[in-house]
Design a protein around this motif. Structure first.
Motif, PDB file in Angstrom:
ATOM      1  N   LEU A   1      19.511  63.836   6.854  1.00  0.00           N
ATOM      2  CA  LEU A   1      18.304  64.611   6.592  1.00  0.00           C
ATOM      3  C   LEU A   1      17.330  64.644   7.764  1.00  0.00           C
ATOM      4  N   PRO A   2      16.956  63.519   8.396  1.00  0.00           N
ATOM      5  CA  PRO A   2      15.988  63.609   9.503  1.00  0.00           C
ATOM      6  C   PRO A   2      16.435  64.533  10.640  1.00  0.00           C
ATOM      7  N   PRO A   3      17.679  64.434  11.137  1.00  0.00           N
ATOM      8  CA  PRO A   3      18.077  65.395  12.194  1.00  0.00           C
ATOM      9  C   PRO A   3      18.074  66.835  11.705  1.00  0.00           C
ATOM     10  N   ALA A   4      18.424  67.047  10.413  1.00  0.00           N
ATOM     11  CA  ALA A   4      18.479  68.412   9.892  1.00  0.00           C
ATOM     12  C   ALA A   4      17.098  69.033   9.763  1.00  0.00           C
TER      13      ALA A   4
ATOM     14  N   GLY B   1      32.657  75.991  -2.525  1.00  0.00           N
ATOM     15  CA  GLY B   1      31.646  75.100  -1.973  1.00  0.00           C
ATOM     16  C   GLY B   1      31.422  73.892  -2.849  1.00  0.00           C
ATOM     17  N   LEU B   2      30.756  72.904  -2.269  1.00  0.00           N
ATOM     18  CA  LEU B   2      30.469  71.671  -2.989  1.00  0.00           C
ATOM     19  C   LEU B   2      29.569  71.919  -4.191  1.00  0.00           C
TER      20      LEU B   2
ATOM     21  N   ASP C   1      32.121  67.896   3.471  1.00  0.00           N
ATOM     22  CA  ASP C   1      30.973  68.771   3.711  1.00  0.00           C
ATOM     23  C   ASP C   1      29.948  68.058   4.589  1.00  0.00           C
ATOM     24  N   THR C   2      29.493  68.723   5.629  1.00  0.00           N
ATOM     25  CA  THR C   2      28.513  68.131   6.554  1.00  0.00           C
ATOM     26  C   THR C   2      27.159  68.814   6.509  1.00  0.00           C
ATOM     27  N   ASP C   3      27.004  69.838   5.691  1.00  0.00           N
ATOM     28  CA  ASP C   3      25.738  70.562   5.604  1.00  0.00           C
ATOM     29  C   ASP C   3      24.798  69.808   4.671  1.00  0.00           C
TER      30      ASP C   3
ATOM     31  N   ALA D   1      23.705  69.687  -4.243  1.00  0.00           N
ATOM     32  CA  ALA D   1      24.696  69.142  -5.163  1.00  0.00           C
ATOM     33  C   ALA D   1      24.220  67.863  -5.849  1.00  0.00           C
ATOM     34  N   LEU D   2      23.428  67.042  -5.168  1.00  0.00           N
ATOM     35  CA  LEU D   2      23.051  65.738  -5.721  1.00  0.00           C
ATOM     36  C   LEU D   2      22.293  65.825  -7.046  1.00  0.00           C
TER      37      LEU D   2
END
Length: 838
Positions: A590-593, A511-512, A545-547, A554-555
């Motif tokens: 982030l907003p859609p998630a 994973g990332l 990665d799209t999650d 990670a950031l």
């Protein structure tokens, strides 16, 4: 076994029926009484050769036991060459009979050899077991020396009811319910050279023979049979070389009847035919008393290695000397212990031994005396005595000339150069990364952690919070020697091995977040050669990665890594581009998630929002530092513009989250709070948004979640309510309107929100609620006004702190505040020099 006399230093055998060579000295592993008895028997018998239970591949390592730098406890380590993780230990303490036998042979120029089954076969057996945990050979073949308990996986109970622990069986036959105490009475408390030196071994030989006959083969361990067949062949070979009456054998008492048994050579060889093999290397490694303890999981362990070491080393008056050690320890811990305490404890221990019918006070009696007298009945200091003295943290030492893998030699060199001595006792190490030595120590510890050699664990620093400080909690365990041997497949030096391991881990990462954490660890460890590979894989994973949750995890690690260049001098330019791209993708997704989340997912997303907010702030500061100016000075580099652009983009995302109804309340509330803290939202607007969130049309659970997001988490939310009574009034008014049937549903969330505040903040909030938030001070207010919460400004109290403020800001001209009449103190409410910008 009384057929040996010493005449003029020469050995002579009497011709009675009890004289049987070879001398089989059955012992209990790690028993000081057995060790003293072995030394006395060898002094009396004067054999031409000494055979010891152990792997014969280690014969070449025996001379190192006489090296002045070899200090037990130590262990023979055997590991498979092609699979270093497959390993076994043969530990020896100063009070181990095997160690005493080896030292006696070396001191008397007598050949010493190991005669147990070769490690090449025992390691192959371990591979067949396919177990994850490493086992000591006594744990896999015999649980406890004289007990000699077969510990094969799946060993079944014997049909005749014989217990799996022969020592416990003997104690039970003797009428004792405590095998450890019985062994102490009959063996450990015997003085060296008392009576016939061979009598204990003859008695133990007879007892073990009776126990094995009682088994009648029902509980025989097949691997024990193979080991004993090999031992018999080795004994025969030694007798042929040194004479029938010139060999002494020191082994676990359980094996003595089998070695005494007369069997055909062909039968023994048949048992050894076709055994599996692996290539094995052996060396000496340091060991610890703690790892000798049974509580540590060691199969042949004892309950009190520190106590046994004391019994073996004390020349006389062991009880008095032991209680003196206890007194010294307790005094070091600021306990009040006098000489009178020690005298009284000695008397009590001796009285208890007499009442219990024991020859001398044992560990039980001394422990009872310590608890009653020195610890005044408390078990708290007694636990310290057990940990530090009864078990102990003694760590052995191995000479530099002992064979080892190249990686171990490089680690030894670095430990000496950096003055980082391995110690069994846990200790804290404070490092200042501005110094070259401390920086190298820090890199070494991080590289070892990356290799899986967890010698040090990062800890919270008590001396400051600067990025140049780092604190480690160090503790060397014997198993780390195996970890070093395992890590040897990655390289011959610590740096090269850590670099290869980091590159391999990056390729294998799933994973990332794993790759991001690895990049951070590479920077901490100063592995510049590994960074290109890690960064390439990190960029690829980030692009795919799209999650949003994984990106948000990670950031922060990436941005933290960007800060390491300040102190460690690491080039982090490649990380900045990856971090900026990662942040942009988070802003978009982030907003859609955040839509349509349940309570648990919403709380997790709130934590992601907090993490991203802090990461973006650090990213902006890093970009500003790179341009040599603050964010508002109009730096011209692309990095500076990009960093400040990210901060603005993030604020727009927070505004979207704060105003979107489909976003869970806990996330909306946190977005409003972050904007308020950044000065992007005034208090009037924050109060309006809170009023909307707490309006009667909002379900109570949703409103409580909004409050949790706005003032929860203990991050200054309580102080915000203390200093802004309008917000407190909104919360208080909403809470009084919650219907009774819904109150029990929102109470747990509210309790979690407010319980995170400090006690003083909660007390102040209670006082404000009691007198009514929003009410002005006046005649209507009942009770005294808390200091600091009056409506008007107390100029006298404000003036009192101005000299200190001037001193902190560097504005004090040295004349004080109006001390000589030439300077006028700045009055509260007026424009001081710092307020005017001068």
């Amino acid at each position: 076994m009384t057929g040996v006399q010493n005449t003029g230093g020469r050995r002579a055998a009497r011709s009675d029926d009890d004289t049987r060579w070879p001398f089989l000295l059955g012992v209990r592993h790690h028993g000081p009484g057995s060790a003293r008895a072995v030394r006395a028997a060898l002094d009396a018998a004067r054999p031409r050769a000494v055979l010891v239970e152990g792997p014969p591949e280690a014969d070449a390592l025996i001379p190192l036991a006489a090296d002045p730098d070899m200090r037990p406890p130590v262990a023979l380590l055997a590991h498979a060459v092609d699979e270093p993780g497959r390993s076994m230990f043969w530990p020896m303490a100063e009070f181990s009979p095997e160690w005493v036998a080896l030292r006696w042979a070396l001191d008397h120029d007598v050949p010493a050899r190991f005669i147990d089954l070769p490690a090449t076969h025992t390691l192959a057996w371990q591979g067949e077991e396919d177990v994850g945990a490493r086992r000591e050979p006594q744990e896999t073949a015999e649980r406890a020396g004289a007990e000699g308990e077969p510990a094969e996986p799946g060993t079944r109970a014997r049909a005749d009811g014989l217990r799996a622990d022969p020592l416990a069986t003997l104690a039970e036959i003797a009428g004792h319910d405590d095998a450890e105490r019985w062994w102490e009475d009959v063996v450990e408390h015997r003085g060296a050279g008392v009576g016939d030196p061979f009598a204990p071994f003859a008695a133990l030989d007879e007892a073990m023979g009776a126990l094995r006959e009682a088994e009648d083969g029902a509980g025989e361990n097949s691997r024990d049979l193979v080991r004993e067949a090999y031992m018999r062949l080795q004994v025969r070979a030694a007798q042929k070389e040194f004479g029938d009456d010139g060999v002494a054998v020191v082994c676990g008492a359980w094996h003595v009847p089998a070695l005494r048994r007369r069997t055909a050579v062909a039968a023994d060889r048949a048992l050894l035919k076709g055994l599996a093999k692996v290539r094995a290397d052996l060396t000496w490694v340091p060991w610890t008393h703690r790892r000798l303890a049974r509580a540590g999981g060691y199969g042949a362990g004892i309950d009190s290695p520190g106590w046994y070491a004391h019994l073996f080393g004390a020349p006389d008056r062991p009880v008095e000397r032991w209680l003196t050690k206890v007194a010294v320890l307790l005094r070091e811990e600021d306990r009040i212990v006098s000489s009178a305490h020690v005298i009284e404890a000695v008397r009590l221990a001796e009285t208890l031994a007499a009442l219990r019918g024991r020859p001398l006070p044992g560990l039980a009696e001394t422990t009872d005396a310590v608890r009653a007298v020195l610890c005044e009945g408390s078990d708290v200091p007694l636990a310290l005595v057990r940990d530090r003295l009864v078990v102990g943290d003694v760590l052995g030492e191995v000479p530099a000339g002992a064979p080892s893998v190249p990686l171990q030699r490089d680690l030894d060199r670095l430990q000496r150069r950096l003055r980082l001595k391995p110690e069994a006792a846990e200790r804290e190490l404070e490092l200042d990364l501005r110094g070259e030595t401390d920086a190298e120590r820090d890199r070494l510890l991080h590289r070892l952690r990356l290799l899986g050699v967890a010698w040090g664990e990062p800890a919270v620093s008590r001396s400051g919070t600067g990025t140049f400080r780092e604190t480690w909690r160090l503790r060397w365990e014997p198993e780390l020697s195996v970890r070093v041997a395992e890590a040897g497949v990655w390289g011959t030096t610590v740096r090269a091995a850590a670099t290869s391991k980091a590159e391999a881990d990056a390729v294998a990462a799933r994973g990332l977040a794993e790759v991001t954490a690895l990049a951070e660890r590479c920077l901490l460890a100063g592995l510049a050669d590994a960074l290109p590979t890690v960064m390439r894989i990190l960029a690829d994973r980030a692009a795919l990665d799209t999650d949003v949750g994984r990106l948000a995890q990670a950031l922060p690690a990436l941005v933290r890594s960007l800060r390491y260049g300040d102190v460690r001098g690491t080039d982090t330019g490649a990380l900045a581009e990856v971090a900026a791209g990662l942040a942009e993708r988070i802003f978009v997704g982030l907003p859609p998630a955040c839509a349509a989340l349940d309570a648990d997912a919403a709380d997790e997303m709130r934590r992601h929002v907090d993490a991203v907010h802090g990461a973006v702030g650090l990213l902006e500061e890093t970009a500003a530092d790179a341009t040599g100016g603050a964010a508002g000075e109009g730096a011209s580099t692309e990095g500076g513009r990009h960093g400040r652009g990210l901060r603005g983009r993030w604020r727009e995302v927070l505004r979207v989250l704060a105003g979107r109804e489909r976003v869970p309340g806990v996330v909306r509330g946190r977005a409003v709070r972050l904007l308020l803290d950044d000065g992007q939202l005034d208090h009037e607007e924050a109060a309006r948004l809170m009023g909307l969130a707490l309006s009667p049309g909002t379900p109570p659970a949703g409103a409580a979640a909004w409050i949790e997001g706005f003032v929860g988490g203990g991050a200054g939310g309580g102080l915000l309510l203390v200093h802004d009574e309008r917000l407190l009034a909104l919360v208080d008014g909403w809470l009084t309107r919650v219907p009774a049937e819904a109150f029990t549903d929102v109470l747990p969330l509210l309790r979690r929100t407010f319980s995170a505040y400090d006690a003083g903040v909660r007390r102040t909030l209670g006082e404000l609620v009691r007198r009514g938030p929003g009410e002005r001070a006046g005649a209507e207010r009942a009770g005294p006004v808390p200091r600091g919460y009056a409506d008007g400004l107390d100029t006298e109290r404000a003036d009192a702190v101005l000299p200190v403020v001037r001193l902190l800001l560097g504005l004090d001209d040295g004349r004080g505040s109006g001390g000589d009449g030439d300077s006028e103190p700045v009055r509260a409410g007026t424009t001081g020099p710092w307020e005017a910008g001068t």
